[in-house]
Design a protein around this motif. Structure first.
Motif, PDB file in Angstrom:
ATOM      1  N   TYR A 229      -3.657  -7.153  -3.696  1.00  0.00           N
ATOM      2  CA  TYR A 229      -4.856  -7.926  -4.003  1.00  0.00           C
ATOM      3  C   TYR A 229      -4.505  -9.175  -4.795  1.00  0.00           C
ATOM      4  O   TYR A 229      -3.442  -9.277  -5.398  1.00  0.00           O
ATOM      5  CB  TYR A 229      -5.925  -7.088  -4.689  1.00  0.00           C
ATOM      6  CG  TYR A 229      -5.707  -6.635  -6.108  1.00  0.00           C
ATOM      7  CD1 TYR A 229      -6.455  -7.162  -7.155  1.00  0.00           C
ATOM      8  CD2 TYR A 229      -4.816  -5.606  -6.407  1.00  0.00           C
ATOM      9  CE1 TYR A 229      -6.321  -6.701  -8.447  1.00  0.00           C
ATOM     10  CE2 TYR A 229      -4.673  -5.129  -7.702  1.00  0.00           C
ATOM     11  CZ  TYR A 229      -5.418  -5.684  -8.720  1.00  0.00           C
ATOM     12  OH  TYR A 229      -5.279  -5.230  -9.999  1.00  0.00           O
TER      13      TYR A 229
ATOM     14  N   GLY B 226      -0.700  -1.845  -0.031  1.00  0.00           N
ATOM     15  CA  GLY B 226      -1.906  -2.623  -0.308  1.00  0.00           C
ATOM     16  C   GLY B 226      -1.624  -3.711  -1.330  1.00  0.00           C
ATOM     17  O   GLY B 226      -0.713  -3.598  -2.152  1.00  0.00           O
TER      18      GLY B 226
ATOM     19  N   LEU C  38      -0.065  -6.999  -6.950  1.00  0.00           N
ATOM     20  CA  LEU C  38      -1.059  -7.936  -7.468  1.00  0.00           C
ATOM     21  C   LEU C  38      -0.432  -9.325  -7.612  1.00  0.00           C
ATOM     22  O   LEU C  38       0.673  -9.459  -8.133  1.00  0.00           O
ATOM     23  CB  LEU C  38      -1.556  -7.440  -8.831  1.00  0.00           C
ATOM     24  CG  LEU C  38      -2.330  -8.407  -9.721  1.00  0.00           C
ATOM     25  CD1 LEU C  38      -3.632  -8.831  -9.048  1.00  0.00           C
ATOM     26  CD2 LEU C  38      -2.603  -7.770 -11.080  1.00  0.00           C
TER      27      LEU C  38
ATOM     28  N   LYS D 132      -5.894 -11.960  -7.635  1.00  0.00           N
ATOM     29  CA  LYS D 132      -6.808 -12.115  -8.766  1.00  0.00           C
ATOM     30  C   LYS D 132      -6.857 -13.589  -9.163  1.00  0.00           C
ATOM     31  O   LYS D 132      -5.860 -14.161  -9.582  1.00  0.00           O
ATOM     32  CB  LYS D 132      -6.354 -11.241  -9.938  1.00  0.00           C
ATOM     33  CG  LYS D 132      -7.328 -11.208 -11.085  1.00  0.00           C
ATOM     34  CD  LYS D 132      -7.098 -10.000 -11.999  1.00  0.00           C
ATOM     35  CE  LYS D 132      -5.746  -9.975 -12.650  1.00  0.00           C
ATOM     36  NZ  LYS D 132      -5.608  -8.864 -13.613  1.00  0.00           N
TER      37      LYS D 132
ATOM     38  N   ARG E 199     -16.681  -0.547  -6.467  1.00  0.00           N
ATOM     39  CA  ARG E 199     -16.201  -1.703  -5.714  1.00  0.00           C
ATOM     40  C   ARG E 199     -17.089  -1.846  -4.476  1.00  0.00           C
ATOM     41  O   ARG E 199     -16.841  -1.216  -3.442  1.00  0.00           O
ATOM     42  CB  ARG E 199     -14.738  -1.520  -5.301  1.00  0.00           C
ATOM     43  CG  ARG E 199     -13.766  -1.352  -6.469  1.00  0.00           C
ATOM     44  CD  ARG E 199     -13.616  -2.637  -7.261  1.00  0.00           C
ATOM     45  NE  ARG E 199     -12.582  -2.530  -8.277  1.00  0.00           N
ATOM     46  CZ  ARG E 199     -12.791  -2.134  -9.521  1.00  0.00           C
ATOM     47  NH1 ARG E 199     -14.018  -1.789  -9.897  1.00  0.00           N
ATOM     48  NH2 ARG E 199     -11.803  -2.058 -10.385  1.00  0.00           N
TER      49      ARG E 199
ATOM     50  N   SER F 118      -3.984   0.440   4.535  1.00  0.00           N
ATOM     51  CA  SER F 118      -2.807   0.491   3.661  1.00  0.00           C
ATOM     52  C   SER F 118      -2.214   1.899   3.616  1.00  0.00           C
ATOM     53  O   SER F 118      -2.839   2.878   4.052  1.00  0.00           O
ATOM     54  CB  SER F 118      -3.184   0.062   2.243  1.00  0.00           C
ATOM     55  OG  SER F 118      -4.027   1.033   1.640  1.00  0.00           O
TER      56      SER F 118
ATOM     57  N   VAL G 200     -11.744 -11.086  -7.353  1.00  0.00           N
ATOM     58  CA  VAL G 200     -10.611 -10.313  -6.864  1.00  0.00           C
ATOM     59  C   VAL G 200     -10.759 -10.128  -5.357  1.00  0.00           C
ATOM     60  O   VAL G 200     -11.822  -9.757  -4.877  1.00  0.00           O
ATOM     61  CB  VAL G 200     -10.536  -8.938  -7.562  1.00  0.00           C
ATOM     62  CG1 VAL G 200      -9.396  -8.110  -6.986  1.00  0.00           C
ATOM     63  CG2 VAL G 200     -10.343  -9.117  -9.064  1.00  0.00           C
ATOM     64  N   ARG G 201      -9.694 -10.406  -4.625  1.00  0.00           N
ATOM     65  CA  ARG G 201      -9.689 -10.260  -3.174  1.00  0.00           C
ATOM     66  C   ARG G 201      -8.758  -9.110  -2.803  1.00  0.00           C
ATOM     67  O   ARG G 201      -7.559  -9.164  -3.079  1.00  0.00           O
ATOM     68  CB  ARG G 201      -9.208 -11.548  -2.490  1.00  0.00           C
ATOM     69  CG  ARG G 201      -9.796 -12.836  -3.052  1.00  0.00           C
ATOM     70  CD  ARG G 201     -11.296 -12.924  -2.879  1.00  0.00           C
ATOM     71  NE  ARG G 201     -11.817 -14.153  -3.490  1.00  0.00           N
ATOM     72  CZ  ARG G 201     -13.112 -14.432  -3.597  1.00  0.00           C
ATOM     73  NH1 ARG G 201     -14.007 -13.579  -3.135  1.00  0.00           N
ATOM     74  NH2 ARG G 201     -13.513 -15.548  -4.172  1.00  0.00           N
ATOM     75  N   TYR G 202      -9.313  -8.068  -2.186  1.00  0.00           N
ATOM     76  CA  TYR G 202      -8.534  -6.883  -1.837  1.00  0.00           C
ATOM     77  C   TYR G 202      -8.082  -6.931  -0.379  1.00  0.00           C
ATOM     78  O   TYR G 202      -8.849  -7.305   0.508  1.00  0.00           O
ATOM     79  CB  TYR G 202      -9.358  -5.618  -2.061  1.00  0.00           C
ATOM     80  CG  TYR G 202      -9.710  -5.353  -3.501  1.00  0.00           C
ATOM     81  CD1 TYR G 202      -8.777  -4.795  -4.369  1.00  0.00           C
ATOM     82  CD2 TYR G 202     -10.968  -5.650  -3.994  1.00  0.00           C
ATOM     83  CE1 TYR G 202      -9.102  -4.546  -5.699  1.00  0.00           C
ATOM     84  CE2 TYR G 202     -11.301  -5.410  -5.320  1.00  0.00           C
ATOM     85  CZ  TYR G 202     -10.358  -4.858  -6.166  1.00  0.00           C
ATOM     86  OH  TYR G 202     -10.680  -4.628  -7.478  1.00  0.00           O
ATOM     87  N   TYR G 203      -6.842  -6.505  -0.158  1.00  0.00           N
ATOM     88  CA  TYR G 203      -6.298  -6.378   1.186  1.00  0.00           C
ATOM     89  C   TYR G 203      -5.690  -4.975   1.287  1.00  0.00           C
ATOM     90  O   TYR G 203      -4.488  -4.796   1.175  1.00  0.00           O
ATOM     91  CB  TYR G 203      -5.254  -7.460   1.447  1.00  0.00           C
ATOM     92  CG  TYR G 203      -5.800  -8.864   1.291  1.00  0.00           C
ATOM     93  CD1 TYR G 203      -6.368  -9.538   2.364  1.00  0.00           C
ATOM     94  CD2 TYR G 203      -5.790  -9.504   0.048  1.00  0.00           C
ATOM     95  CE1 TYR G 203      -6.893 -10.817   2.219  1.00  0.00           C
ATOM     96  CE2 TYR G 203      -6.323 -10.778  -0.111  1.00  0.00           C
ATOM     97  CZ  TYR G 203      -6.867 -11.424   0.979  1.00  0.00           C
ATOM     98  OH  TYR G 203      -7.400 -12.689   0.825  1.00  0.00           O
ATOM     99  N   ARG G 204      -6.581  -3.988   1.478  1.00  0.00           N
ATOM    100  CA  ARG G 204      -6.107  -2.608   1.440  1.00  0.00           C
ATOM    101  C   ARG G 204      -6.534  -1.771   2.643  1.00  0.00           C
ATOM    102  O   ARG G 204      -6.178  -0.610   2.740  1.00  0.00           O
ATOM    103  CB  ARG G 204      -6.565  -1.925   0.146  1.00  0.00           C
ATOM    104  CG  ARG G 204      -8.047  -1.817  -0.034  1.00  0.00           C
ATOM    105  CD  ARG G 204      -8.348  -0.876  -1.207  1.00  0.00           C
ATOM    106  NE  ARG G 204      -8.874  -1.547  -2.367  1.00  0.00           N
ATOM    107  CZ  ARG G 204      -8.543  -1.219  -3.622  1.00  0.00           C
ATOM    108  NH1 ARG G 204      -7.697  -0.266  -3.839  1.00  0.00           N
ATOM    109  NH2 ARG G 204      -9.072  -1.846  -4.642  1.00  0.00           N
TER     110      ARG G 204
END
Length: 309
Positions: A80, A78, A3, A82, A155, A98, A91-95
């Protein structure tokens, strides 16, 4: 997941320095429970990369057993981002793709579940991949000697190309279910705790989180119990739901009354609301002990700030 949070004030697009920390629903709950004094373990997968090693080390620093974490030599860890704000942090997720998305049913056979009292899961995992969904279904269907805890953790972006109806199925067979009233409104058009209970009548213990208003617990045929939240000078709200779940689980394992369990959840959530990190410093033990059994008037009058009560 790894994070990143802003290390300086201002709009996210203008922030130059970011702080790397740890995030993720299940690891957050495990970390909070470890801080509360329980033996906990976190099982997941990370990449064979610097972020993965830092992540495992950070979770272990809270006292969590990380020996069950797998290292995937091909998939990355993974992460993300915040964009912290007291009113609600984007929140931007990059998973996608992963290491965690590579988990599957075979993982269940490696879990040392003898003596385990609670297994905590979330609605994030089944959205990661087909194999993760199969793993969650297998866990839900298997005979168990432990309490299965499930946090909806809706989500929307993760379910863009998947059918979220499975979340209702997973919640229906869990022993403890945490649902945010805002989540239920978005998913099922049900915002009131009573309506959510009617939608999930099978769940032995259903906890409806109502944000800054409080939370309601339904158990069997007993009347629902509502406990207002504490007033908190919020720094940033993401992660408070995981903290609340950990506090409630701790109270459950301690054999406490519904109201005391809800208060334990609110107190733990307050510690998270005071920080940009998902797991922040605990509130003073004396204050926590006093508030668990405080009168309704004393509870209502309390305010938690960055300087604590």
């Amino acid at each position: 997941m790894t994070l990143f949070v802003p290390a300086e004030p201002g709009p996210a697009e203008e922030v130059v320095t970011w702080t790397r920390t740890v995030g993720g629903a299940e690891s957050n709950v495990a970390s909070h429970l470890a801080v509360l004094g329980l033996r906990t373990a976190w099982v997941s997968a990370v990449g064979d990369d610097a972020f993965g090693r830092a992540l495992v080390s950070a979770v272990a620093s809270f006292g969590v057993d990380v020996s069950g974490v797998q290292v995937d030599p091909l998939r990355p860890t993974g992460l993300y981002i915040k964009e912290s704000d007291a009113s609600g942090s984007p929140v931007r997720y990059y998973r996608r793709g992963s290491a965690a998305s590579g988990m599957g049913p075979a993982l269940l056979g490696t879990l040392p579940l003898d003596g385990v009292r609670v297994v905590h899961t979330s609605g994030i995992t089944p959205a990661l991949s087909d194999s993760c969904l199969e793993m969650m279904r297998a866990l839900a269907a298997a005979p168990r000697t432990f309490t299965l805890s499930f946090d909806l953790n809706w989500r929307p972006r993760l379910w863009a190309d998947r059918d979220p109806a499975v979340l209702r199925d997973l919640a229906a067979v869990a022993d403890i279910v945490f649902v945010g009233s805002d989540e239920a409104e978005l998913m099922w058009g049900l915002g009131e705790p009573g309506a959510i209970r009617e939608f999930l009548p099978e769940t032995p213990t259903l906890v409806v989180k109502q944000g800054e208003r409080g939370a309601t617990v339904f158990e069997g045929t007993s009347p629902p119990v509502f406990q207002p939240a504490l007033r908190v000078d919020v720094v940033e709200p993401v992660g408070a739901g995981d903290a609340f779940a950990a506090g409630f689980i701790f109270g459950t394992l301690s054999g406490w009354t519904p109201r005391r369990r809800l208060r334990c959840g609110h107190l733990r959530a307050a510690s998270s609301l005071l920080t940009h990190h998902d797991v922040g410093p605990s509130l003073p033990a004396e204050f926590v002990s006093r508030m668990l059994d405080a009168s309704e008037a004393e509870w209502a009058a309390a305010t938690v700030t960055g300087d604590h009560p």
